[in-house]
Design a protein around this motif. Structure first.
Motif, PDB file in Angstrom:
ATOM      1  N   GLY A 147      27.799  -2.624  10.257  1.00 30.97           N
ATOM      2  CA  GLY A 147      26.848  -2.110  11.172  1.00 30.97           C
ATOM      3  C   GLY A 147      25.470  -1.405  10.239  1.00 30.97           C
ATOM      4  N   THR A 148      25.786  -0.960   9.097  1.00 31.90           N
ATOM      5  CA  THR A 148      24.712  -0.308   8.278  1.00 31.90           C
ATOM      6  C   THR A 148      25.026  -0.763   6.753  1.00 31.90           C
ATOM      7  N   MET A 149      23.928  -1.146   6.100  1.00 31.07           N
ATOM      8  CA  MET A 149      23.884  -1.730   4.541  1.00 31.07           C
ATOM      9  C   MET A 149      22.563  -1.027   4.073  1.00 31.07           C
ATOM     10  N   PHE A 150      22.468  -1.227   2.646  1.00 27.40           N
ATOM     11  CA  PHE A 150      21.183  -0.566   2.142  1.00 27.40           C
ATOM     12  C   PHE A 150      21.056  -1.515   1.116  1.00 27.40           C
ATOM     13  N   LYS A 151      19.724  -1.445   0.573  1.00 25.76           N
ATOM     14  CA  LYS A 151      19.295  -2.006  -0.894  1.00 25.76           C
ATOM     15  C   LYS A 151      18.525  -0.939  -1.477  1.00 25.76           C
ATOM     16  N   LYS A 152      18.670  -0.874  -2.980  1.00 23.38           N
ATOM     17  CA  LYS A 152      17.891  -0.091  -3.882  1.00 23.38           C
ATOM     18  C   LYS A 152      16.933  -0.836  -4.497  1.00 23.38           C
ATOM     19  N   THR A 153      15.781  -0.506  -4.372  1.00 26.28           N
ATOM     20  CA  THR A 153      14.723  -1.223  -5.347  1.00 26.28           C
ATOM     21  C   THR A 153      14.168   0.036  -6.409  1.00 26.28           C
ATOM     22  N   MET A 155      11.248  -6.995   6.182  1.00 30.22           N
ATOM     23  CA  MET A 155      12.408  -6.339   5.790  1.00 30.22           C
ATOM     24  C   MET A 155      12.674  -6.581   4.069  1.00 30.22           C
ATOM     25  N   VAL A 156      11.751  -7.094   3.636  1.00 30.81           N
ATOM     26  CA  VAL A 156      11.718  -7.235   2.051  1.00 30.81           C
ATOM     27  C   VAL A 156      11.296  -5.804   1.476  1.00 30.81           C
ATOM     28  N   GLU A 157      11.842  -5.292   0.319  1.00 28.79           N
ATOM     29  CA  GLU A 157      11.726  -4.147  -0.111  1.00 28.79           C
ATOM     30  C   GLU A 157      11.116  -4.189  -1.661  1.00 28.79           C
ATOM     31  N   ALA A 158      10.305  -5.318  -1.912  1.00 30.27           N
ATOM     32  CA  ALA A 158      10.107  -5.365  -3.322  1.00 30.27           C
ATOM     33  C   ALA A 158       8.894  -4.475  -3.443  1.00 30.27           C
ATOM     34  N   LYS A 159       8.686  -3.928  -4.638  1.00 35.74           N
ATOM     35  CA  LYS A 159       7.644  -2.853  -5.012  1.00 35.74           C
ATOM     36  C   LYS A 159       6.965  -3.484  -6.175  1.00 35.74           C
ATOM     37  N   SER A 160       5.812  -3.092  -6.502  1.00 34.60           N
ATOM     38  CA  SER A 160       4.919  -3.484  -7.812  1.00 34.60           C
ATOM     39  C   SER A 160       5.338  -2.384  -8.587  1.00 34.60           C
ATOM     40  N   ALA A 161       5.408  -2.776 -10.019  1.00 28.72           N
ATOM     41  CA  ALA A 161       5.946  -1.857 -11.099  1.00 28.72           C
ATOM     42  C   ALA A 161       4.512  -0.644 -11.397  1.00 28.72           C
ATOM     43  N   ASP A 162       4.946   0.492 -12.059  1.00 31.45           N
ATOM     44  CA  ASP A 162       3.596   1.378 -12.359  1.00 31.45           C
ATOM     45  C   ASP A 162       3.098   0.979 -13.503  1.00 31.45           C
ATOM     46  N   LYS A 175      -4.971  23.180  -5.881  1.00 34.69           N
ATOM     47  CA  LYS A 175      -3.652  23.562  -5.405  1.00 34.69           C
ATOM     48  C   LYS A 175      -2.831  22.232  -4.688  1.00 34.69           C
ATOM     49  N   ILE A 176      -1.504  22.329  -5.028  1.00 30.08           N
ATOM     50  CA  ILE A 176      -0.608  21.291  -4.489  1.00 30.08           C
ATOM     51  C   ILE A 176      -0.279  21.466  -3.162  1.00 30.08           C
ATOM     52  N   ILE A 177      -0.860  20.429  -2.238  1.00 28.20           N
ATOM     53  CA  ILE A 177      -0.523  20.651  -0.693  1.00 28.20           C
ATOM     54  C   ILE A 177       0.780  20.082  -0.214  1.00 28.20           C
ATOM     55  N   LYS A 178       1.035  18.884  -0.768  1.00 27.47           N
ATOM     56  CA  LYS A 178       2.424  18.198  -0.851  1.00 27.47           C
ATOM     57  C   LYS A 178       2.416  17.108  -1.533  1.00 27.47           C
ATOM     58  N   ILE A 179       3.620  16.579  -1.971  1.00 27.81           N
ATOM     59  CA  ILE A 179       3.952  15.443  -2.472  1.00 27.81           C
ATOM     60  C   ILE A 179       4.775  14.203  -2.002  1.00 27.81           C
ATOM     61  N   LYS A 180       4.216  13.262  -1.962  1.00 28.07           N
ATOM     62  CA  LYS A 180       4.950  12.166  -1.328  1.00 28.07           C
ATOM     63  C   LYS A 180       6.037  11.485  -2.148  1.00 28.07           C
ATOM     64  N   PRO A 181       7.373  11.506  -1.965  1.00 25.61           N
ATOM     65  CA  PRO A 181       8.389  11.009  -2.779  1.00 25.61           C
ATOM     66  C   PRO A 181       8.345   9.624  -2.681  1.00 25.61           C
ATOM     67  N   THR A 182       8.804   9.354  -3.883  1.00 26.17           N
ATOM     68  CA  THR A 182       9.241   7.712  -3.804  1.00 26.17           C
ATOM     69  C   THR A 182      10.410   7.234  -3.477  1.00 26.17           C
ATOM     70  N   GLN A 183      10.357   6.381  -2.374  1.00 26.53           N
ATOM     71  CA  GLN A 183      11.510   5.896  -1.771  1.00 26.53           C
ATOM     72  C   GLN A 183      12.202   4.606  -2.268  1.00 26.53           C
ATOM     73  N   MET A 184      13.307   4.718  -2.896  1.00 26.82           N
ATOM     74  CA  MET A 184      13.873   3.467  -3.390  1.00 26.82           C
ATOM     75  C   MET A 184      14.848   2.972  -2.423  1.00 26.82           C
ATOM     76  N   TYR A 185      15.208   3.565  -1.262  1.00 20.85           N
ATOM     77  CA  TYR A 185      16.253   2.940  -0.471  1.00 20.85           C
ATOM     78  C   TYR A 185      15.614   2.265   0.740  1.00 20.85           C
ATOM     79  N   SER A 209      16.550  -4.617  -8.153  1.00 20.77           N
ATOM     80  CA  SER A 209      17.155  -4.559  -6.700  1.00 20.77           C
ATOM     81  C   SER A 209      18.675  -4.905  -6.792  1.00 20.77           C
ATOM     82  N   LYS A 210      19.120  -3.953  -5.824  1.00 22.89           N
ATOM     83  CA  LYS A 210      20.731  -4.211  -5.609  1.00 22.89           C
ATOM     84  C   LYS A 210      21.192  -3.690  -4.483  1.00 22.89           C
ATOM     85  N   ILE A 211      22.322  -4.328  -4.135  1.00 18.44           N
ATOM     86  CA  ILE A 211      23.016  -3.926  -2.848  1.00 18.44           C
ATOM     87  C   ILE A 211      23.648  -2.539  -2.871  1.00 18.44           C
TER      88      ILE A 211
END
Length: 325
Positions: free
Chosen positions: A156-162, A1-8, A292-302, A173-175
């Motif tokens: 019933g539902t909450m979010f965190k943004k990282t 459940m921890v949503e921490a990510k490393s910096a680029d 040729k670009i086939i697809k791009i995976k988006p960065t998920q912050m939530y 990170s913030k609620i």
């Protein structure tokens, strides 16, 4: 459940945070702003009934006093704090499980054979560093987790943004309250949705700072309207009225090559004025085949935290507000 990510890396982050809106014409920005606003309002309308129920659940938990007219006017209206007590009991049990006293918030696992124990040692180092990062570098993480565990069982539902904060040079990170994160009501998951819109309330002073730093375009937005939203009203300090921005994580064919790339488009809701467009991906997330670009995976912050899955199959889960209300 921890949503921490490393910096680029510094170079990648700099490009990632570049405001692409600076190179676009006013007509193009207006077109993009209107398109984004139309999508946002459509998603907001799809969860209209849920929004109304959400306020009822919050009022129940706060034990908001309401005047009764039945069986007669000013009749006694005693409310037992059943919902609030249930939420407190859940938070008291969940908190030590997610934030243990030994500080080991992140627990890495070893996959595959580890005959000499090197994988285990590396996993423990990663766990120690990310636990330190969460507790000591992410300001307010622990406080936000405490608040989230109190509100989650009610609504019933909450979010965190990282995300990586360029100004602080830190992963932050913030609620995010469910009312302020808007997706289509029938969305299956945050990874599959076409739009994620976060409502941001910003004072004129903070807006000017963002403009001075080049984060937002330096455009005249006029005077903001007095908001009706209760949370926005809480930000009225010394009579300062905040602006309402929408930070939309979406897909848009900006280069008109027939493929919509992932972007973060921020616009002022009232005027549809776009103030920032940023890439929502890094170079490593671009899949190429024969140049040729086939697809791009988006960065998920939530990160979504759910309580009880909604019986109607929708995205927003339910809590004690429904079960006990």
């Amino acid at each position: 459940m921890v949503e921490a990510k490393s910096a680029d890396t510094d170079e990648t982050v700099e490009k990632h945070n570049e405001n692409l809106a600076e190179s676009l014409s006013e007509d193009k920005l207006l077109e993009i702003g209107n398109w984004c606003k139309q999508g946002f309002e459509s998603d907001l309308d799809s969860r209209k009934d849920w929004d109304e129920c959400l306020q009822e659940w919050i009022d129940l938990a706060k034990q908001t006093r309401e005047e009764k007219t039945y069986p007669w006017r000013h009749a006694s209206n005693v409310k037992y704090p059943l919902l609030t007590t249930a939420a407190m009991q859940f938070a008291a049990r969940a908190y030590p499980s997610l934030v243990p006293s030994n500080g080991k918030i992140v627990k890495s696992i070893v996959i595959g054979k580890d005959q000499d124990g090197q994988k285990l040692e590396k996993a423990e180092r990663v766990s120690d560093y990310m636990s330190y990062q969460i507790m000591y570098e992410m300001q307010g993480w622990e406080e936000d987790m405490d608040k989230m565990l109190m509100q989650l069982p009610i609504v019933g539902t909450m979010f965190k943004k990282t995300w990586y904060n360029k100004n602080k040079d830190l992963v932050c990170s913030k609620i995010v309250l469910p009312r302020n994160l808007v997706v289509d009501y029938w969305t299956r998951s945050l990874d599959d949705v076409e739009r994620i819109s976060e409502i941001l309330w910003m004072s004129p002073r903070i807006l000017k700072e963002y403009q001075n730093q080049g984060i937002y375009l330096d455009v005249d937005l006029g005077q903001p309207d007095i908001p009706e939203d209760s949370e926005a009203k809480s930000s009225l300090i010394d009579g300062t009225v905040p602006y309402e921005f929408i930070e939309q994580h979406t897909f848009y064919d900006l280069d008109e090559d027939g493929y919509a790339e992932p972007y973060i488009i921020t616009f002022e809701r009232r005027s549809s004025t776009v103030v920032a467009i940023q890439r929502r991906y890094v170079i490593d997330d671009v899949e190429l085949e024969n140049a040729k670009i086939i697809k791009i995976k988006p960065t998920q912050m939530y990160t979504k935290f759910g309580f009880v899955p909604n019986p109607d199959g929708s995205f927003y889960d339910i809590g004690f507000g429904v079960l006990l209300g």
